[in-house]
Enzyme design. Sequence first.
Site, mmCIF file in Angstrom:
data_model
loop_
_atom_site.group_PDB
_atom_site.id
_atom_site.type_symbol
_atom_site.label_atom_id
_atom_site.label_comp_id
_atom_site.label_asym_id
_atom_site.label_seq_id
_atom_site.Cartn_x
_atom_site.Cartn_y
_atom_site.Cartn_z
ATOM 1 C CB ILE A 48 -0.936 -0.033 1.230
ATOM 2 C CG1 ILE A 48 -1.863 -1.251 1.141
ATOM 3 C CG2 ILE A 48 -1.737 1.253 1.352
ATOM 4 C CD1 ILE A 48 -2.461 -1.693 2.465
ATOM 5 C CB SER A 81 -5.575 -2.747 10.519
ATOM 6 O OG SER A 81 -6.214 -4.000 10.347
ATOM 7 C CE1 TYR A 121 -0.996 -4.864 11.595
ATOM 8 C CE2 TYR A 121 -3.290 -5.541 11.799
ATOM 9 C CZ TYR A 121 -2.278 -4.939 11.080
ATOM 10 O OH TYR A 121 -2.553 -4.397 9.841
ATOM 11 C CE LYS A 139 -1.699 -1.404 11.761
ATOM 12 N NZ LYS A 139 -1.091 -0.384 10.903
ATOM 13 C CB THR A 185 0.460 -6.242 0.649
ATOM 14 O OG1 THR A 185 0.151 -6.705 1.978
ATOM 15 C CG2 THR A 185 -0.529 -5.159 0.249
HETATM 16 N N1 LIG Z 1 -2.520 -5.413 3.434
HETATM 17 C C1 LIG Z 1 -3.659 -5.340 4.120
HETATM 18 O O1 LIG Z 1 -4.656 -6.030 3.848
HETATM 19 C C2 LIG Z 1 -3.780 -4.375 5.252
HETATM 20 C C3 LIG Z 1 -4.984 -4.351 5.970
HETATM 21 C C4 LIG Z 1 -5.119 -3.463 7.005
HETATM 22 C C5 LIG Z 1 -4.098 -2.590 7.316
HETATM 23 N N2 LIG Z 1 -2.920 -2.635 6.624
HETATM 24 C C6 LIG Z 1 -1.868 -1.698 6.998
HETATM 25 O O2 LIG Z 1 -1.375 -1.040 5.859
HETATM 26 C C7 LIG Z 1 0.010 -0.736 6.022
HETATM 27 C C8 LIG Z 1 0.807 -1.283 4.853
HETATM 28 O O3 LIG Z 1 0.580 -2.675 4.792
HETATM 29 P P1 LIG Z 1 1.124 -3.582 3.592
HETATM 30 O O4 LIG Z 1 0.316 -4.821 3.626
HETATM 31 O O5 LIG Z 1 1.219 -2.766 2.362
HETATM 32 O O6 LIG Z 1 2.594 -3.906 4.131
HETATM 33 P P2 LIG Z 1 3.832 -4.658 3.435
HETATM 34 O O7 LIG Z 1 3.428 -5.242 2.142
HETATM 35 O O8 LIG Z 1 4.386 -5.587 4.465
HETATM 36 O O9 LIG Z 1 4.862 -3.480 3.206
HETATM 37 C C9 LIG Z 1 5.442 -2.908 4.336
HETATM 38 C C10 LIG Z 1 6.397 -1.803 3.948
HETATM 39 O O10 LIG Z 1 6.978 -1.311 5.164
HETATM 40 C C11 LIG Z 1 8.386 -1.426 5.079
HETATM 41 N N3 LIG Z 1 8.913 -1.712 6.421
HETATM 42 C C12 LIG Z 1 8.580 -2.740 7.245
HETATM 43 N N4 LIG Z 1 9.282 -2.642 8.385
HETATM 44 C C13 LIG Z 1 10.052 -1.537 8.283
HETATM 45 C C14 LIG Z 1 10.992 -0.916 9.124
HETATM 46 N N5 LIG Z 1 11.307 -1.411 10.324
HETATM 47 N N6 LIG Z 1 11.601 0.198 8.700
HETATM 48 C C15 LIG Z 1 11.326 0.706 7.475
HETATM 49 N N7 LIG Z 1 10.436 0.174 6.632
HETATM 50 C C16 LIG Z 1 9.814 -0.946 7.034
HETATM 51 C C17 LIG Z 1 8.644 -2.532 4.080
HETATM 52 O O11 LIG Z 1 9.881 -2.361 3.473
HETATM 53 P P3 LIG Z 1 11.191 -3.180 3.910
HETATM 54 O O12 LIG Z 1 10.744 -4.405 4.675
HETATM 55 O O13 LIG Z 1 11.870 -3.487 2.644
HETATM 56 O O14 LIG Z 1 11.954 -2.206 4.753
HETATM 57 C C18 LIG Z 1 7.535 -2.252 3.084
HETATM 58 O O15 LIG Z 1 7.898 -1.159 2.268
HETATM 59 C C19 LIG Z 1 0.418 -1.339 7.369
HETATM 60 O O16 LIG Z 1 0.339 -0.362 8.375
HETATM 61 C C20 LIG Z 1 -0.653 -2.393 7.603
HETATM 62 O O17 LIG Z 1 -0.837 -2.658 8.980
HETATM 63 C C21 LIG Z 1 -2.735 -3.517 5.605
#
Ligand SMILES: NC(=O)c1ccc[n+]([C@@H]2O[C@H](COP(=O)([O-])OP(=O)(O)OC[C@H]3O[C@@H](n4cnc5c(N)ncnc54)[C@H](OP(=O)(O)O)[C@@H]3O)[C@@H](O)[C@H]2O)c1
Length: 307
Positions: free
Chosen positions: A50, A170, A197, A201, A231
């Site tokens: 995202i 979330s 988590y 959130k 993702t």
């Molecule tokens: N996907 C869903 O269905 C969903 C649903 C509800 C809420 N969310 C929320 O949406 C947000 C994004 O989710 P996503 O699913 O897109 O996540 P993702 O695919 O896991 O991507 C996470 C991003 O954060 C970076 N990251 C993780 N740990 C880090 C750290 N310690 N320092 C710097 N960068 C870091 C990762 O890059 P690197 O690991 O390469 O550093 C990556 O760019 C999150 O807050 C998640 O809780 C997602």
Amino acid sequence: MKNAIGAAIFYARFARPFSRLGFQRRVGAAPLDADFRGQRWVVTGATGGIGKAIALGAAARGATVLALARDGGKLADLVMASTGAGRIVPVAVDLSLMQDIRRAAAEIARDGAVDVLVHNVGVMCHEFARTVEGVERGVATNLLGHWELDGALRRGGALTSRTAIISMSSGGMYGAALELQALEAKDAATHNGFVAYAQHKRAQVELTRYWNSLGPNAPRAWVMHPGWVDTDGVRTALPGFRKLFRRVLRSAGEGADTALWLAATRPPVGEGIWLDRHRDDEHAFGFTRKGAGPTALVEWLATRHSR
Ligand SMILES: NC(=O)c1ccc[n+]([C@@H]2O[C@H](COP(=O)([O-])OP(=O)(O)OC[C@H]3O[C@@H](n4cnc5c(N)ncnc54)[C@H](OP(=O)(O)O)[C@@H]3O)[C@@H](O)[C@H]2O)c1
């Protein structure tokens, strides 16, 4: 048994609105009229899922996007993927480490004000692990790091009354009343990645309320959630869930849409959590209203932070 019933109620209530069908119903093909030319954005967790879609979406509409993430290779790929009027500026930082965040924030603030700050980074940690600074990795990344980045940018003068802050919560927070002692487990035996988590959130909702209480000269803040998005984060942390729902998961662009829309539209702030360009109630179940509020949370953050 209690957990199974809770999960059944949760999925019965949310499976449709949080899936791709929910996005199609409330947003569908509605255009996103947004011109971010001349704006300076900060997006955390910008190399994946995202966050990547938000960063590229903002840059495509003219913004200069400071993209914060750890991996230099992925940051370089993000720069290459950017098209349109704006650009991506990579900022390598570990957002679970307060010292590293302070360093990055000082560099960002030195170059001027930020128009949009997106606290997107978030992780679900099933394994209990502490950072080198001694903080459980999930709470460090999902909450303390947001607090630290926000505070360091404010102290550096980078956040003004013109700044929009958007926090990526979330739908999992609907199942949690904020309990401060549940934000960070003391050890592996008491750690539960799902529970922690959901707490982090829910805390983002209360933190947004706090930020909006800081008066007319402070930035305005919105909290949103993206629905269920396909993702790497979901693939890694929730493989069973993904298997079950993969056909109705949203694209990263659909998950990112409301963040771009909020930044462009800047609706009045107040109660509520945003999904699909609509303000929804922060509570779906009565028990979550009984949780801790913003004052107690901020006291906890300040105390946890100074330890
Ligand atoms: N996907 C869903 O269905 C969903 C649903 C509800 C809420 N969310 C929320 O949406 C947000 C994004 O989710 P996503 O699913 O897109 O996540 P993702 O695919 O896991 O991507 C996470 C991003 O954060 C970076 N990251 C993780 N740990 C880090 C750290 N310690 N320092 C710097 N960068 C870091 C990762 O890059 P690197 O690991 O390469 O550093 C990556 O760019 C999150 O807050 C998640 O809780 C997602």
